[in-house]
Design a protein around this motif. Structure first.
Motif, mmCIF file in Angstrom:
data_model
loop_
_atom_site.group_PDB
_atom_site.id
_atom_site.type_symbol
_atom_site.label_atom_id
_atom_site.label_comp_id
_atom_site.label_asym_id
_atom_site.label_seq_id
_atom_site.Cartn_x
_atom_site.Cartn_y
_atom_site.Cartn_z
ATOM 1 N N TYR A 148 0.821 -1.214 0.000
ATOM 2 C CA TYR A 148 0.000 0.000 0.000
ATOM 3 C C TYR A 148 0.853 1.262 0.000
ATOM 4 O O TYR A 148 0.326 2.369 -0.122
ATOM 5 C CB TYR A 148 -0.926 0.005 1.214
ATOM 6 N N GLU A 149 2.177 1.124 0.142
ATOM 7 C CA GLU A 149 3.058 2.284 0.209
ATOM 8 C C GLU A 149 3.758 2.586 -1.121
ATOM 9 O O GLU A 149 4.199 3.715 -1.337
ATOM 10 C CB GLU A 149 4.131 2.073 1.277
ATOM 11 N N TYR A 150 3.897 1.584 -1.994
ATOM 12 C CA TYR A 150 4.738 1.741 -3.181
ATOM 13 C C TYR A 150 4.031 1.250 -4.439
ATOM 14 O O TYR A 150 3.195 0.335 -4.399
ATOM 15 C CB TYR A 150 6.044 0.953 -3.019
ATOM 16 N N ASP A 151 4.409 1.850 -5.557
ATOM 17 C CA ASP A 151 4.067 1.361 -6.890
ATOM 18 C C ASP A 151 5.347 0.919 -7.588
ATOM 19 O O ASP A 151 6.430 1.497 -7.365
ATOM 20 C CB ASP A 151 3.396 2.455 -7.728
ATOM 21 N N VAL A 152 5.223 -0.092 -8.434
ATOM 22 C CA VAL A 152 6.356 -0.593 -9.212
ATOM 23 C C VAL A 152 6.156 -0.209 -10.675
ATOM 24 O O VAL A 152 5.081 -0.423 -11.233
ATOM 25 C CB VAL A 152 6.476 -2.126 -9.084
ATOM 26 N N TRP A 153 7.184 0.366 -11.277
ATOM 27 C CA TRP A 153 7.148 0.765 -12.679
ATOM 28 C C TRP A 153 8.308 0.109 -13.423
ATOM 29 O O TRP A 153 9.394 -0.074 -12.866
ATOM 30 C CB TRP A 153 7.257 2.286 -12.822
ATOM 31 N N ALA A 154 8.062 -0.244 -14.682
ATOM 32 C CA ALA A 154 9.113 -0.743 -15.577
ATOM 33 C C ALA A 154 9.221 0.201 -16.764
ATOM 34 O O ALA A 154 8.207 0.618 -17.328
ATOM 35 C CB ALA A 154 8.793 -2.156 -16.057
ATOM 36 N N ALA A 155 10.447 0.567 -17.125
ATOM 37 C CA ALA A 155 10.678 1.476 -18.258
ATOM 38 C C ALA A 155 11.742 0.872 -19.161
ATOM 39 O O ALA A 155 12.704 0.264 -18.688
ATOM 40 C CB ALA A 155 11.125 2.859 -17.761
ATOM 41 N N TRP A 156 11.566 1.042 -20.468
ATOM 42 C CA TRP A 156 12.549 0.531 -21.419
ATOM 43 C C TRP A 156 12.544 1.382 -22.679
ATOM 44 O O TRP A 156 11.667 2.208 -22.890
ATOM 45 C CB TRP A 156 12.274 -0.929 -21.750
ATOM 46 N N GLY A 157 13.552 1.149 -23.528
ATOM 47 C CA GLY A 157 13.647 1.860 -24.795
ATOM 48 C C GLY A 157 14.456 3.128 -24.731
ATOM 49 O O GLY A 157 14.544 3.864 -25.720
ATOM 50 N N ASN A 158 15.084 3.416 -23.583
ATOM 51 C CA ASN A 158 15.897 4.619 -23.428
ATOM 52 C C ASN A 158 17.358 4.272 -23.677
ATOM 53 O O ASN A 158 17.960 3.523 -22.904
ATOM 54 C CB ASN A 158 15.718 5.203 -22.021
ATOM 55 N N ASP A 159 17.941 4.817 -24.728
ATOM 56 C CA ASP A 159 19.332 4.515 -25.064
ATOM 57 C C ASP A 159 20.308 5.046 -24.025
ATOM 58 O O ASP A 159 21.488 4.686 -24.024
ATOM 59 C CB ASP A 159 19.688 5.096 -26.437
ATOM 60 N N ALA A 160 19.828 5.937 -23.138
ATOM 61 C CA ALA A 160 20.717 6.506 -22.127
ATOM 62 C C ALA A 160 21.066 5.501 -21.033
ATOM 63 O O ALA A 160 21.996 5.709 -20.261
ATOM 64 C CB ALA A 160 20.081 7.750 -21.503
ATOM 65 N N ILE A 161 20.305 4.391 -20.953
ATOM 66 C CA ILE A 161 20.595 3.364 -19.947
ATOM 67 C C ILE A 161 21.778 2.536 -20.441
ATOM 68 O O ILE A 161 21.670 1.787 -21.408
ATOM 69 C CB ILE A 161 19.378 2.462 -19.711
ATOM 70 N N THR A 162 22.912 2.710 -19.806
ATOM 71 C CA THR A 162 24.110 1.986 -20.206
ATOM 72 C C THR A 162 24.299 0.775 -19.309
ATOM 73 O O THR A 162 24.061 0.825 -18.102
ATOM 74 C CB THR A 162 25.352 2.891 -20.116
ATOM 75 N N THR A 163 24.740 -0.315 -19.901
ATOM 76 C CA THR A 163 24.971 -1.540 -19.143
ATOM 77 C C THR A 163 26.366 -2.054 -19.424
ATOM 78 O O THR A 163 26.931 -1.842 -20.502
ATOM 79 C CB THR A 163 23.950 -2.621 -19.526
ATOM 80 N N ASN A 164 26.912 -2.716 -18.432
ATOM 81 C CA ASN A 164 28.260 -3.263 -18.562
ATOM 82 C C ASN A 164 28.220 -4.595 -19.306
ATOM 83 O O ASN A 164 27.262 -5.363 -19.164
ATOM 84 C CB ASN A 164 28.889 -3.464 -17.185
ATOM 85 N N PRO A 165 29.231 -4.878 -20.098
ATOM 86 C CA PRO A 165 29.254 -6.162 -20.818
ATOM 87 C C PRO A 165 29.415 -7.325 -19.847
ATOM 88 O O PRO A 165 29.871 -7.166 -18.722
ATOM 89 C CB PRO A 165 30.477 -6.019 -21.740
ATOM 90 N N ARG A 166 29.033 -8.491 -20.288
ATOM 91 C CA ARG A 166 29.195 -9.684 -19.465
ATOM 92 C C ARG A 166 29.698 -10.837 -20.305
ATOM 93 O O ARG A 166 29.485 -10.894 -21.515
ATOM 94 C CB ARG A 166 27.878 -10.062 -18.789
ATOM 95 N N ARG A 167 30.382 -11.724 -19.632
ATOM 96 C CA ARG A 167 30.815 -12.967 -20.253
ATOM 97 C C ARG A 167 30.002 -14.106 -19.634
ATOM 98 O O ARG A 167 29.244 -13.902 -18.697
ATOM 99 C CB ARG A 167 32.309 -13.168 -20.027
ATOM 100 N N TRP A 168 30.153 -15.266 -20.180
ATOM 101 C CA TRP A 168 29.347 -16.395 -19.725
ATOM 102 C C TRP A 168 30.234 -17.608 -19.461
ATOM 103 O O TRP A 168 31.279 -17.784 -20.085
ATOM 104 C CB TRP A 168 28.303 -16.797 -20.775
#
Length: 378
Positions: A117-137
Motif C-alpha cells: 500500500y506504500e509503493y508502486d512498481v514501474w518498468a521502463a525501457w527503450g531509453n538509449d541513455a541506460i548503459t549496461t556493462n558487458p558480461r561474459r558467460w
C-alpha cells in the motif's frame, strides 16, 4: 532460430513506461535484516556497499517459490532495509510469501510486513541513455549457464534498478504510492500487456504464470542465465539440490519465447490479417512430432511434452525440452499445440496450431566451459 520477422513488427519502437499493478512489496527491516535474507535468498546479500539485485526464494527441495527483485535502502536508523518485489498473483498450491517469511523470523531482530500500500512498481525501457556493462558467460558440462559480470550489474542508483535479466529489458523503479517516476515525462505510458509482450520477446519468464511455485526448477526457468542464482555462497534454503544439479545434473528443459501460428493449410493469420488476437490458456501441452518418416525402421515418437506459459498477441513463453528444440533446428521435428479458438459468434472449438521457438538475441553465445565436479559449501 532468429526472432521471426512477424514478431519484430510487434516491438514498440518508442521509450515506454508501465505501472506493474500485479506486483506486491514486502518490507524487511531490523538490525539483522541482511543476515535474515542471506539465509533465504539464492544470491548473496551484501551491506558494504548496500545494493539492489534480482534473486529468488527456493523451497527446501530446490523448486522455486518465487522470483523477486530486492530493492535495498537505509531505514531511519541508517541500518540496511529491503523491499522485496514479487508477483502478487495468488499461487494455487504454494505458500504465500509473506507468511512464509514470517515463519522464518524466529528470534531474529527482523520486522517483516506488507508494504504494497506504500509503493508502486514501474518498468521502463527503450531509453538509449541506460548503459549496461558487458558480461561474459560460463557453462557447466550439464548445461547450467552463469553470467560473469565485470562490475555490479543491477545499477548503483538506489532509486532505480537496472533490469539485467536480459539485454534491453530497461529498468525498474519503486515510487511512493500515487507518485509518478521521472521517466513518465520522456516515455509513452503503456499498459501491462505492453510489458508482458516486452519480456516475452526478450525471453524473460517472471512470476506465477511462467515460474509455477513449487513446480518449476530454477535452471529450467533460466534463473541461472538471468543472474538469480549464486552457486558459491554459503547455505540458503534449497541450496543442496541446486548446487548438486550445477555440478552433476543435466539441464533438459529451458523456457524460450515462441510464436503460435496456424499450419500452412490455413488461409488467414491474425498477425497478418488484422483479426482479433487469440487467447491461449497457460499450461497447454506442446507436443513434438516428426516432420517426415524415418529413412528405415520404426523410430519412437519423441517423449515428453512442453508447456505453454504466458501468451499475448500469439507470442508466448514455453517450457520446452532441449532435445526437441534441437530436433526442430535440424528440421526433424515440429511443435504442435491443440488450443481453444473463439469465432466471431462466440463459439469455441479446438484448433491445431504450430509453435515456433526462437533463441533471444541476448542469449549466451560462445560461453566458456567450466570443468567442475567438486562440491561447494552446503
Amino acid at each position: 532460430m532468429p526472432i521471426p520477422a512477424s514478431v519484430r513488427a510487434l516491438v514498440r519502437a518508442t521509450p515506454t513506461i508501465v505501472r506493474l499493478q500485479n506486483r506486491a512489496i514486502i518490507s524487511i527491516s531490523g538490525s539483522q535484516a541482511a543476515e535474515f535474507l542471506n539465509g533465504l535468498l539464492s544470491t548473496a546479500v551484501t551491506t558494504q556497499p548496500l545494493r539492489s539485485f534480482y534473486s529468488s526464494f527456493l523451497h527446501a527441495q530446490g523448486r522455486v517459490i518465487c522470483d523477486v527483485f530486492v530493492h535495498a535502502m537505509r531505514d531511519d536508523k541508517s541500518q540496511p532495509a529491503y523491499l522485496i518485489e514479487y508477483d502478487a498473483t495468488a499461487p494455487t498450491d504454494a505458500p504465500s510469501l509473506l507468511p512464509m517469511l514470517k515463519r522464518h523470523v524466529l528470534r531474529s531482530k527482523v520486522r517483516v510486513r506488507d508494504a504494497s500500500y506504500e509503493y508502486d512498481v514501474w518498468a521502463a525501457w527503450g531509453n538509449d541513455a541506460i548503459t549496461t556493462n558487458p558480461r561474459r558467460w560460463t557453462r557447466t558440462q550439464g548445461g547450467t549457464i552463469e553470467p560473469l559480470w565485470d562490475s555490479w550489474p543491477w545499477g548503483p542508483d538506489s532509486g532505480a534498478l537496472i533490469d539485467r535479466r536480459a539485454d534491453g529489458m530497461g529498468l525498474r523503479r519503486l515510487v511512493r504510492k500515487g507518485d509518478r517516476p521521472q521517466e513518465t515525462s520522456t516515455h509513452d505510458e503503456g499498459v501491462l500487456g505492453d510489458y508482458l509482450l516486452h519480456r516475452i520477446i526478450h525471453g524473460v519468464p517472471e512470476g506465477v504464470a511462467d515460474i509455477p511455485p513449487m513446480q518449476a526448477f530454477p535452471m529450467e526457468s533460466n534463473l541461472d542465465v538471468m543472474g538469480a542464482l549464486d552457486f558459491r555462497k554459503g547455505c540458503y534454503v534449497g541450496q543442496e539440490l541446486t548446487v548438486r544439479t550445477y555440478h552433476t545434473g543435466v539441464i533438459r528443459k529451458r523456457v524460450l519465447p515462441v510464436l503460435i501460428h496456424p499450419p500452412p493449410s490455413h488461409t488467414s493469420h491474425p498477425l497478418r490479417d488484422g483479426q482479433p488476437h487469440l487467447q491461449f490458456m497457460p499450461g497447454l501441452d506442446i507436443r513434438a512430432s516428426r516432420t517426415h518418416a524415418p529413412a528405415e525402421g520404426r523410430v519412437a515418437r519423441p517423449r515428453g511434452t512442453g508447456n505453454l506459459l504466458s501468451t499475448v498477441k500469439e507470442v508466448g513463453l514455453a517450457l520446452l525440452r532441449l532435445e526437441h528444440v534441437e530436433g526442430l533446428e535440424r528440421g526433424d521435428l515440429k511443435f504442435e499445440l491443440l488450443g481453444g479458438e473463439v469465432d466471431a459468434s462466440g463459439n469455441g472449438h479446438d484448433t491445431q496450431w504450430l509453435v515456433t521457438p526462437w533463441w533471444p538475441d541476448w542469449w549466451p553465445k560462445g560461453v566458456e566451459e567450466e570443468q567442475s565436479t567438486s562440491a561447494t559449501n552446503v
